[in-house]
Design a protein around this motif. Structure first.
Motif, mmCIF file in Angstrom:
data_model
loop_
_atom_site.group_PDB
_atom_site.id
_atom_site.type_symbol
_atom_site.label_atom_id
_atom_site.label_comp_id
_atom_site.label_asym_id
_atom_site.label_seq_id
_atom_site.Cartn_x
_atom_site.Cartn_y
_atom_site.Cartn_z
ATOM 1 N N ILE A 153 8.854 -15.791 8.125
ATOM 2 C CA ILE A 153 8.260 -15.091 9.262
ATOM 3 C C ILE A 153 6.798 -15.523 9.354
ATOM 4 O O ILE A 153 6.027 -15.344 8.411
ATOM 5 N N VAL A 154 6.445 -16.126 10.478
ATOM 6 C CA VAL A 154 5.116 -16.707 10.610
ATOM 7 C C VAL A 154 4.311 -15.893 11.622
ATOM 8 O O VAL A 154 4.758 -15.693 12.758
ATOM 9 N N SER A 155 3.126 -15.445 11.215
ATOM 10 C CA SER A 155 2.282 -14.679 12.148
ATOM 11 C C SER A 155 1.268 -15.605 12.798
ATOM 12 O O SER A 155 0.992 -16.693 12.309
ATOM 13 N N GLU A 156 0.727 -15.157 13.892
ATOM 14 C CA GLU A 156 -0.435 -15.827 14.471
ATOM 15 C C GLU A 156 -1.650 -15.479 13.604
ATOM 16 O O GLU A 156 -1.622 -14.500 12.850
ATOM 17 N N PRO A 157 -2.724 -16.276 13.688
ATOM 18 C CA PRO A 157 -3.919 -15.945 12.884
ATOM 19 C C PRO A 157 -4.667 -14.770 13.499
ATOM 20 O O PRO A 157 -5.783 -14.913 13.974
ATOM 21 N N ASP A 158 -4.040 -13.594 13.478
ATOM 22 C CA ASP A 158 -4.571 -12.431 14.194
ATOM 23 C C ASP A 158 -5.268 -11.436 13.285
ATOM 24 O O ASP A 158 -5.824 -10.447 13.754
ATOM 25 N N MET A 159 -5.252 -11.675 11.984
ATOM 26 C CA MET A 159 -5.852 -10.694 11.075
ATOM 27 C C MET A 159 -7.282 -11.085 10.745
ATOM 28 O O MET A 159 -7.601 -12.271 10.656
ATOM 29 N N ARG A 160 -8.126 -10.071 10.599
ATOM 30 C CA ARG A 160 -9.561 -10.324 10.443
ATOM 31 C C ARG A 160 -10.128 -9.808 9.122
ATOM 32 O O ARG A 160 -11.328 -9.800 8.921
ATOM 33 N N SER A 161 -9.254 -9.355 8.242
ATOM 34 C CA SER A 161 -9.726 -8.903 6.930
ATOM 35 C C SER A 161 -8.540 -8.878 5.972
ATOM 36 O O SER A 161 -7.379 -8.863 6.408
ATOM 37 N N ALA A 162 -8.862 -8.840 4.694
ATOM 38 C CA ALA A 162 -7.803 -8.724 3.696
ATOM 39 C C ALA A 162 -7.057 -7.418 3.912
ATOM 40 O O ALA A 162 -5.830 -7.359 3.758
ATOM 41 N N ALA A 163 -7.771 -6.374 4.307
ATOM 42 C CA ALA A 163 -7.125 -5.078 4.524
ATOM 43 C C ALA A 163 -6.086 -5.180 5.641
ATOM 44 O O ALA A 163 -4.984 -4.630 5.533
ATOM 45 N N GLU A 164 -6.424 -5.909 6.693
ATOM 46 C CA GLU A 164 -5.450 -6.082 7.778
ATOM 47 C C GLU A 164 -4.259 -6.909 7.306
ATOM 48 O O GLU A 164 -3.116 -6.624 7.664
ATOM 49 N N ALA A 165 -4.536 -7.918 6.508
ATOM 50 C CA ALA A 165 -3.449 -8.757 5.994
ATOM 51 C C ALA A 165 -2.500 -7.926 5.135
ATOM 52 O O ALA A 165 -1.276 -8.042 5.244
ATOM 53 N N VAL A 166 -3.092 -7.068 4.303
ATOM 54 C CA VAL A 166 -2.253 -6.228 3.443
ATOM 55 C C VAL A 166 -1.475 -5.228 4.298
ATOM 56 O O VAL A 166 -0.278 -4.997 4.066
ATOM 57 N N ALA A 167 -2.145 -4.665 5.295
ATOM 58 C CA ALA A 167 -1.449 -3.707 6.173
ATOM 59 C C ALA A 167 -0.289 -4.395 6.883
ATOM 60 O O ALA A 167 0.806 -3.828 7.025
ATOM 61 N N TYR A 168 -0.523 -5.622 7.315
ATOM 62 C CA TYR A 168 0.539 -6.391 7.983
ATOM 63 C C TYR A 168 1.704 -6.609 7.017
ATOM 64 O O TYR A 168 2.871 -6.383 7.344
ATOM 65 N N ALA A 169 1.362 -7.064 5.808
ATOM 66 C CA ALA A 169 2.410 -7.347 4.827
ATOM 67 C C ALA A 169 3.193 -6.078 4.490
ATOM 68 O O ALA A 169 4.420 -6.109 4.380
ATOM 69 N N ARG A 170 2.475 -4.958 4.364
ATOM 70 C CA ARG A 170 3.155 -3.694 4.050
ATOM 71 C C ARG A 170 4.057 -3.253 5.201
ATOM 72 O O ARG A 170 5.194 -2.810 4.979
ATOM 73 N N THR A 171 3.555 -3.397 6.406
ATOM 74 C CA THR A 171 4.350 -2.988 7.572
ATOM 75 C C THR A 171 5.588 -3.856 7.692
ATOM 76 O O THR A 171 6.697 -3.362 7.938
ATOM 77 N N LEU A 172 5.401 -5.157 7.473
ATOM 78 C CA LEU A 172 6.529 -6.092 7.549
ATOM 79 C C LEU A 172 7.540 -5.781 6.441
ATOM 80 O O LEU A 172 8.757 -5.765 6.672
ATOM 81 N N HIS A 173 7.009 -5.519 5.257
ATOM 82 C CA HIS A 173 7.855 -5.195 4.100
ATOM 83 C C HIS A 173 8.697 -3.954 4.394
ATOM 84 O O HIS A 173 9.909 -3.929 4.149
ATOM 85 N N SER A 174 8.051 -2.962 4.957
ATOM 86 C CA SER A 174 8.758 -1.731 5.274
ATOM 87 C C SER A 174 9.790 -1.980 6.378
ATOM 88 O O SER A 174 10.914 -1.466 6.327
ATOM 89 N N LEU A 175 9.440 -2.824 7.346
ATOM 90 C CA LEU A 175 10.367 -3.096 8.456
ATOM 91 C C LEU A 175 11.622 -3.840 7.985
ATOM 92 O O LEU A 175 12.738 -3.472 8.345
ATOM 93 N N VAL A 176 11.444 -4.873 7.171
ATOM 94 C CA VAL A 176 12.634 -5.643 6.760
ATOM 95 C C VAL A 176 13.568 -4.792 5.901
ATOM 96 O O VAL A 176 14.784 -4.980 5.928
ATOM 97 N N ARG A 177 12.977 -3.840 5.172
ATOM 98 C CA ARG A 177 13.837 -2.940 4.407
ATOM 99 C C ARG A 177 14.490 -1.939 5.345
ATOM 100 O O ARG A 177 15.649 -1.592 5.200
ATOM 101 N N TRP A 178 13.699 -1.455 6.299
ATOM 102 C CA TRP A 178 14.195 -0.470 7.268
ATOM 103 C C TRP A 178 15.429 -0.990 8.005
ATOM 104 O O TRP A 178 16.419 -0.275 8.144
ATOM 105 N N ILE A 179 15.353 -2.227 8.473
ATOM 106 C CA ILE A 179 16.491 -2.780 9.232
ATOM 107 C C ILE A 179 17.502 -3.449 8.310
ATOM 108 O O ILE A 179 18.442 -4.096 8.769
#
Lengths: 478, 487
Positions: A153-179
């Protein structure tokens, strides 16, 4: 100078199929080396790949979940390079025509929501594992992992901090488990991220030269690696040097990233369509069938919780952190009123979460079932239990002492709601505390609370507080 | 030298006039006698063959025999056969004993056929003369100083010399049809997707197709019946209704429209080949066929297109031979890269290396569009030419090979000259069509000439009918080599 950080992530999610993407061998983790590698996985002469439809279905599910376009026609390509743990000398992947194009993911950092665009998601096979440490002067090859299905899964370079990157990874992680497309087990490598990191002067619209940090398999490492890399790149630039495009590895022991290879050593992978596999066609009918099987997504579920039970967005967010948790809530709150739903949410987000955390368990391992929790909530609501007593009952349930009603009976924990009984106790207290009564009558509201406290103490907490209040007020008003 | 057809052997077995063990022993004796001079076989294992024959006889005794039970055959060494050395004609796999059966081997085993051995071939099927084999050249039984064609040269020579009644082959650019033509036998390449490629060592996946080699069209049909069928292990295998390929053999040819592409009379076509083909076509006219002029305007591009696409696929298909898990590994090396380089440098022959280099080049960044993508587009044009031609005719005919068998070593120094010997066959693979070659005469030196019959997609039964009808009124297919074979 102020710098802006730009981050894009490439995430490899291992799809939760029973067998491999192009062979019938098992994908179970932890077997003895090379015991789950069949003729196709070890690339014997003459073997051919056959696509696992379960992997395709999961990729479609992901595409629908992120609002991407599921390609009616995608193509498997060969990515050619030599490595001992790549048995065929090429990896089957999707290159020009991936199965999912676009889509996006909403992340929350602090109070702020932000939408991260996805470039694509494509199906591919994993390679085997090279074991460099286990053998002296030699490298072992374990092909159990070879052919494991991955969704990159490839994202656009849309994140502007490590915190956003981690939030993205966590959200994605939760989504792939959710579905239910990936078990999300990061220790076993089922979910791992590569981070493309660059920095640029604040206000610039041109991307800086990026370096790619490979294979980050925990959110903590993701955070640490990006933090280090950003500081390193800023340091280089501020010292007047330039950044070379490169692939780097993060060393958790030192907390540093180190160079693996530069762009100059980059392979020419000689991609071309794999002639052993037909183009992957996804018909509108197939798409509709997968869509019909889709669970409500976290954001949709959240809204349902807010609308149905009047939960706060915060609580609804907590309850939709995983599909299992949301399902637990559903079972607990089955057929419930708004009031019951709210109480269930409070208990799940409060006492239950605390107990789970303390024991290091997840919701599926909870020692209190959803039905038991509901039993407890019902006794609170019908005023059998005070909140304080309810916590005692909860703790007893956690220890396996039975359902709420059993524990109430066994411990004699019934709340005293008998007004005659309460009036008698209150009369005794009033008689024993003339000073407090006098204070109250002279306008000291504090004295009233002290009297309530006395009553509760005398009943060892089992008095219904509302009733104590009412009776006291009426008696003191006389 | 004489030979028997599969059909006659099957009749004898059915009548009980001989057993599979007897027939098998007979062929093993011939192999023992002649293989030294022909070099058709890379592996034989008499004990295993006889055991299989004995099982076939038991099966017959139980009343469970099928039409092919007990018939011996030879497998091209490109097919993986369980517990058999499976070399693909290469040093790279000279130590590879397959742990599994190819679909074709499995199917023919299930039919009760007996494996006589594994036949010699050009290394990884790359060649048109069987001279690139690590196991030495195969000699043409019609003249031992000449090539049998390739890459299925061992299978062709074995059938032609009577060392096997039938054999399996594979055809990527003509590798069944051209050696069949050069050795005076019949060979058929089915429509792409008809025979599973599972267990058939890949050369160029989008072109490779297995097929039968035999003395007669009727034998081809019998063997093909047992080779075809959907196989879930090959994603390019096609699910088709059952066809009995012997079903149309006896139909009269009245009204058959034969397309003759003018491009098939190109420069380089030997006059004696042209004459033999023309004579066969005249015979077809006597059988009631009509002639239609058709054109395949892009045929001239088929060789260059093929030599982009086939090497591209091959360069990737052959990457698995890296010395890591099986096959040849250099005895000494200093590091991983050195092991790869030495193992592959030692394990592959010159022609294979040439094609890996070409393939790697055309897939490389910056060249991919100019070569690979363009070749793919031209491939579609070549296929469209055939589609247009088949709107006007039922079958297309022409020579299989521009010449009869050439001398050993004659073309091996000049790859381009060698590549041109497949000019009439390659287009069929690019289009995925079925094609076959049957004997239609001899040149002045007594060397056989092949007639190529190209059919529309899935029209194998009709092609076999067309071939069979010629064989009812001619005896080219009945001739057996005598002069060239030392015994």
């Amino acid at each position: 100078m102020k710098w802006e950080v730009v981050i894009g992530l490439e995430t490899h999610a291992q799809l939760s199929t029973v067998s491999k993407i192009f062979s019938g061998a098992s994908t179970a983790f932890g077997a003895a080396a090379n015991c789950q590698a069949c003729a196709v996985d070890i690339a014997l002469p003459g073997v051919l790949p056959v696509l696992n439809t379960g992997a395709v279905e999961r990729a479609i599910r992901f595409g629908l979940a992120v609002g991407g376009e599921v390609s009616p026609y995608s193509v498997f390509a060969r990515k050619n390079y030599f490595y001992p743990d790549l048995p065929k000398g090429y990896q089957i992947s999707q290159f020009e025509l991936p199965i999912v194009v676009g889509g996006n993911l909403t992340i929350t950092v602090g109070e702020q929501d932000k939408t991260i665009r996805l470039t694509r998601a494509h199906l591919e096979e994993d390679a085997g594992k090279s074991l460099h440490e286990e053998f002296r002067d030699r490298t072992g090859i374990d092909l159990n992992r070879a052919g494991t299905p991955l969704l990159e899964i490839v994202s656009e370079p849309d994140m502007r901090s490590a915190a956003e990157a981690v939030a993205y990874a966590r959200t994605l992680h939760s989504l792939v488990r959710w579905i239910d497309v990936c078990d999300g087990n990061m220790q076993e490598g089922s979910f791992r991220c590569d981070a493309n990191v660059s920095v640029r002067p604040m206000g610039s619209t041109v991307l800086g030269t990026r370096r790619e940090i490979k294979n980050l398999n925990s959110f903590r490492f993701l955070q640490q690696a990006i933090d280090y890399e950003v500081q390193w790149q800023i340091g280089e630039l501020e010292d007047g040097r330039s950044i070379q495009q490169a692939t780097v590895l993060f060393d958790p022991a030192s907390g540093e990233t180190r160079m693996m290879r530069t762009k100059e050593d980059a392979h020419d992978y000689r991609y071309f369509p794999d002639p052993d596999l037909l183009p992957l066609a996804v018909s509108p009918e197939r798409l509709a069938a997968v869509r019909a099987q889709m669970p409500l997504l976290p954001t949709e579920r959240r809204q349902v919780l807010v609308d149905t039970y009047g939960l706060t967005v915060y609580d609804a967010d907590q309850l939709t952190a995983s599909r299992e948790l949301a399902e637990y809530f559903d079972r607990a709150a089955a057929g419930a009123t708004e009031q019951v739903g709210k109480l269930c949410a409070n208990w799940i987000c409060g006492a239950l979460s605390a107990s789970l955390n303390e024991a290091g368990l997840d919701i599926t391992q909870s020692r209190v079932s959803a039905q038991q929790l509901r039993g407890l909530v019902d006794r609170v609501l019908d005023q059998t239990l005070s909140n304080k007593m309810a916590k005692l009952v909860f703790d007893a349930m956690w220890l396996g002492e039975g359902d709420a009603d059993q524990i109430i009976a066994a411990k004699g924990l019934k709340q005293i709601s008998d007004s005659g009984e309460l009036a008698r106790v209150i009369d005794e207290i009033l008689a024993a505390q003339p000073q407090l009564v006098a204070d109250f009558k002279s306008g000291k509201e504090k004295a009233f609370n002290a009297l309530v406290g006395q009553v509760m103490r005398a009943t060892r907490g089992s008095a219904n507080p509302q009733q104590v209040n009412d009776i006291l007020r009426s008696k003191l008003a006389v | 030298m004489t030979y028997q057809t599969l059909q006659s052997l099957a009749q004898n077995l059915a009548k009980g006039t001989c057993s599979s063990v007897e027939i098998t022993q007979d062929y093993l004796n011939k192999i023992n006698e002649l293989n030294l001079s022909l070099n058709c076989f890379i592996s034989v294992d008499p004990a295993r063959s006889l055991a299989q024959a004995a099982q076939a006889d038991q099966r017959r005794a139980r009343g469970e025999a099928g039409p092919l039970t007990g018939i011996p055959l030879a497998h091209k060494d490109i097919f993986c056969a369980k517990d058999w050395l499976t070399t693909c004609g290469s040093k790279m796999l000279s130590n590879f004993v397959s742990p599994y059966d190819a679909h074709v081997v499995e199917s023919l085993n299930a039919a009760g056929m007996v494996t006589l051995g594994k036949t010699n071939m050009d290394e990884f099927a790359m060649g048109s003369s069987n001279e690139t084999s690590f196991f030495g050249v195969v000699h043409n039984p019609w003249d031992l100083n000449r090539v049998p064609g390739g890459s299925s040269g061992g299978s062709a020579a074995a059938v032609a010399a009577g060392l096997a009644p039938v054999a399996t082959g594979t055809d990527t650019g003509g590798s069944i049809r051209q050696p069949a033509a050069l050795t005076g036998i019949c060979g058929l390449k089915p429509t792409y997707g008809t025979v599973s490629r599972y267990g058939m060592i890949a050369f160029a996946s989008s072109l490779d197709q297995a097929g039968p080699m035999a003395h007669t069209a009727a034998d081809l049909a019998l063997l093909l019946n047992a080779m075809v069928g959907f196989d879930g292990r090959d994603s390019t295998s096609l699910e088709r209704p059952y066809t009995d390929y012997t079903g149309q053999l006896t139909q009269p040819l009245k009204g058959l429209r034969i397309g003759l592409p003018k491009e098939f009379l190109a420069a380089g076509l030997a006059p004696e080949v042209e004459q033999a083909v023309a004579a066969a076509i005249a015979q077809y006219q006597q059988l009631g066929a009509t002639i239609v002029d058709v054109t395949l305007p892009n045929m001239g591009l088929s060789v260059p297109v093929y030599y982009v696409l086939a090497p591209a696929e091959a360069s990737s298909n052959l990457s698995r031979y890296d010395g890591v898990r099986y096959g040849h590994r250099a005895a000494e090396y200093v590091d991983l890269m050195d092991m790869y380089k030495r193992s592959r440098a030692e394990g592959f022959g010159a022609e294979v290396k040439r094609r890996i280099l070409i393939g790697t080049y055309v897939l490389s960044h910056g060249y991919y569009d100019a070569y690979y993508i363009r070749a793919q587009k031209l491939r579609r044009l070549i296929a469209q030419d055939f589609v247009a031609a088949f709107a006007l005719c039922d079958v297309i005919m022409g020579p299989t090979s521009p010449t009869t068998a050439f001398k050993l070593g004659e073309k091996s120094a000049d790859p381009l000259q060698m590549y041109l010997s497949d000019i009439y066959t390659i287009g069929v693979n690019l289009a995925g069509l079925p094609g076959m070659s049957i004997p239609c005469g001899f040149d002045g030196q007594g060397l056989p000439v092949g007639l190529q019959i190209i059919g529309n997609y899935f029209d194998e039964a009709r092609m076999l009918n067309v071939a069979h009808q010629l064989q009812q009124v001619s005896d080219w297919h009945l001739r057996a080599p005598t002069a060239g074979v030392r015994s």
